[in-house]
Design a protein around this motif. Structure first.
Motif, PDB file in Angstrom:
ATOM      1  N   GLY A   1     -33.978 -44.291   1.038  1.00  0.00           N
ATOM      2  CA  GLY A   1     -34.333 -43.196   1.449  1.00  0.00           C
ATOM      3  C   GLY A   1     -35.936 -43.150   1.480  1.00  0.00           C
ATOM      4  N   GLU A   2     -36.476 -43.637   0.216  1.00  0.00           N
ATOM      5  CA  GLU A   2     -38.093 -43.764   0.210  1.00  0.00           C
ATOM      6  C   GLU A   2     -38.740 -44.784   1.126  1.00  0.00           C
ATOM      7  OE1 GLU A   2     -38.362 -42.303  -4.548  1.00  0.00           O
ATOM      8  OE2 GLU A   2     -38.067 -44.223  -3.982  1.00  0.00           O
ATOM      9  N   GLN A   3     -37.672 -45.708   1.168  1.00  0.00           N
ATOM     10  CA  GLN A   3     -38.331 -47.180   1.962  1.00  0.00           C
ATOM     11  C   GLN A   3     -38.399 -46.664   3.656  1.00  0.00           C
ATOM     12  OE1 GLN A   3     -36.948 -51.087   1.217  1.00  0.00           O
ATOM     13  NE2 GLN A   3     -35.949 -50.303  -0.429  1.00  0.00           N
TER      14      GLN A   3
ATOM     15  N   PHE B   1     -35.620 -51.235   7.357  1.00  0.00           N
ATOM     16  CA  PHE B   1     -36.944 -50.796   6.935  1.00  0.00           C
ATOM     17  C   PHE B   1     -38.117 -51.703   7.402  1.00  0.00           C
ATOM     18  CE2 PHE B   1     -34.137 -49.613   3.427  1.00  0.00           C
ATOM     19  CZ  PHE B   1     -33.580 -48.435   4.245  1.00  0.00           C
ATOM     20  N   HIS B   2     -37.971 -53.109   7.156  1.00  0.00           N
ATOM     21  CA  HIS B   2     -38.986 -54.033   7.624  1.00  0.00           C
ATOM     22  C   HIS B   2     -40.349 -53.815   6.830  1.00  0.00           C
ATOM     23  CE1 HIS B   2     -37.162 -56.136  11.286  1.00  0.00           C
ATOM     24  NE2 HIS B   2     -35.985 -55.727  10.352  1.00  0.00           N
TER      25      HIS B   2
ATOM     26  N   PRO C   1     -31.936 -45.799  12.061  1.00  0.00           N
ATOM     27  CA  PRO C   1     -32.417 -45.474  10.882  1.00  0.00           C
ATOM     28  C   PRO C   1     -31.984 -44.906   9.771  1.00  0.00           C
ATOM     29  CG  PRO C   1     -32.798 -43.713  12.533  1.00  0.00           C
ATOM     30  CD  PRO C   1     -32.168 -44.608  13.069  1.00  0.00           C
ATOM     31  N   THR C   2     -30.908 -44.323   9.843  1.00  0.00           N
ATOM     32  CA  THR C   2     -30.233 -43.827   8.646  1.00  0.00           C
ATOM     33  C   THR C   2     -28.987 -44.938   8.408  1.00  0.00           C
ATOM     34  OG1 THR C   2     -28.770 -42.494  10.163  1.00  0.00           O
ATOM     35  CG2 THR C   2     -30.785 -41.581   9.469  1.00  0.00           C
ATOM     36  N   GLY C   3     -28.808 -45.946   8.972  1.00  0.00           N
ATOM     37  CA  GLY C   3     -27.644 -46.833   8.721  1.00  0.00           C
ATOM     38  C   GLY C   3     -27.541 -47.218   7.183  1.00  0.00           C
ATOM     39  N   ASN C   4     -28.491 -47.344   6.621  1.00  0.00           N
ATOM     40  CA  ASN C   4     -28.452 -47.871   5.199  1.00  0.00           C
ATOM     41  C   ASN C   4     -28.576 -46.718   4.246  1.00  0.00           C
ATOM     42  OD1 ASN C   4     -27.992 -50.574   5.347  1.00  0.00           O
ATOM     43  ND2 ASN C   4     -30.076 -51.049   5.622  1.00  0.00           N
ATOM     44  N   LEU C   5     -28.508 -45.422   4.253  1.00  0.00           N
ATOM     45  CA  LEU C   5     -28.758 -44.247   3.666  1.00  0.00           C
ATOM     46  C   LEU C   5     -27.579 -43.438   3.278  1.00  0.00           C
ATOM     47  CD1 LEU C   5     -32.153 -42.881   5.433  1.00  0.00           C
ATOM     48  CD2 LEU C   5     -31.865 -44.706   3.631  1.00  0.00           C
ATOM     49  N   ASP C   6     -27.637 -42.818   2.187  1.00  0.00           N
ATOM     50  CA  ASP C   6     -26.618 -41.620   1.907  1.00  0.00           C
ATOM     51  C   ASP C   6     -26.655 -40.699   2.433  1.00  0.00           C
ATOM     52  OD1 ASP C   6     -28.417 -40.262   0.548  1.00  0.00           O
ATOM     53  OD2 ASP C   6     -28.411 -41.515  -1.310  1.00  0.00           O
TER      54      ASP C   6
END
Ligand code: ATP
Ligand code: MG
Length: 223
Positions: free
Chosen positions: A145-147, A91-92, A168-173
């Protein structure tokens, strides 16, 4: 309409001990209103190629064309500022700015008045599906997801026609992943962006109009 074109683009990292040919003679075309996925094993050169497209690094050989104009002949800083935005896996976001301020920043940086930037940022947050509740929240109080949605809103605020996203979705459920994929797809199909997404995730690649695979620095079209 062609937005970006790579022609025999190569890039090597020279470390103290070895030379790594990270990107080898990659040629491909990216068009507007399309979402592209770049897949490939870890270390195959995906992020390096993305940073070349973003103008963060300069190819050792070959040329990147932006709407037909060689990036070599353009002001790279202006290209990064006005035409290409990068979204990262982590996200950064600026930790000391709330959601609204994170999105306002590129707008104000471009000279928009605070009041106008605020209104535009609110619209962008709305567009990525975030409500007023989030405006005053700082990144560490937001879900992943919000970030990521704030990060995408900020990338869109930065303007331009190209959105480059590295995992971009690497850290998301999976639920949030679906929302982000939907969002990126809409940015391409409805708003006319050229969206280029690096992903390890088959369902993200599935959503793309075209898929490229990188292998040992070379690129092939999958579909
Ligand atoms: N700063 C660097 N210095 C030296 N070598 C590097 C550097 N960055 C990347 N590399 C090397 O370049 C090659 C391509 O790396 P790159 O990060 O582009 O791969 P990637 O496809 O994005 O991998 P991942 O899926 O793990 O993110 C790898 O062999 C990597 O070790
Ligand atoms: Mg990478």
């Amino acid at each position: 309409m062609e937005t970006l074109r790579a022609e025999k683009v190569s890039y090597s990292y020279q470390t103290k001990y070895q030379k790594v040919d990270a990107v080898r003679e990659v040629s491909c075309i990216f068009e507007h209103k399309k979402m592209y996925a770049i897949i490939g094993e870890s270390g195959s050169g995906k992020s390096t190629f993305l940073s070349l497209l973003a103008g963060l690094d300069v190819p050792d050989a070959g040329t990147i064309y932006v709407q037909g104009q060689s990036l070599k002949e353009m002001d790279r800083d202006a290209y990064r500022l006005n035409q290409a935005s990068v979204v990262y896996q982590s996200f950064h976001l600026f930790p000391l700015l709330n959601a609204l301020e994170n999105v306002m920043l590129p707008l104000e940086f471009k000279g928009m008045k605070k009041k106008d930037a605020k209104r535009a940022a609110q619209e962008l947050l709305h567009k990525v599906g975030l409500t007023e509740k989030i405006y005053r929240q700082f990144p560490k109080m937001m879900s992943g997801g919000e970030q990521q949605r704030v990060a995408i809103a900020r990338a869109v605020a930065a303007g331009g026609e190209v959105i480059l996203a590295d995992e971009p979705t690497g850290n998301l459920d999976s639920e949030n992943e679906e929302k982000i994929v939907e969002l990126l797809k809409n940015l391409a199909h409805e708003d006319g962006y050229t969206v280029i997404v690096i992903t390890h995730n088959p369902s993200v690649a599935e959503a793309a109009d075209h898929v490229f695979r990188m292998k040992d620095g070379a690129m092939e079209a999958v579909r």
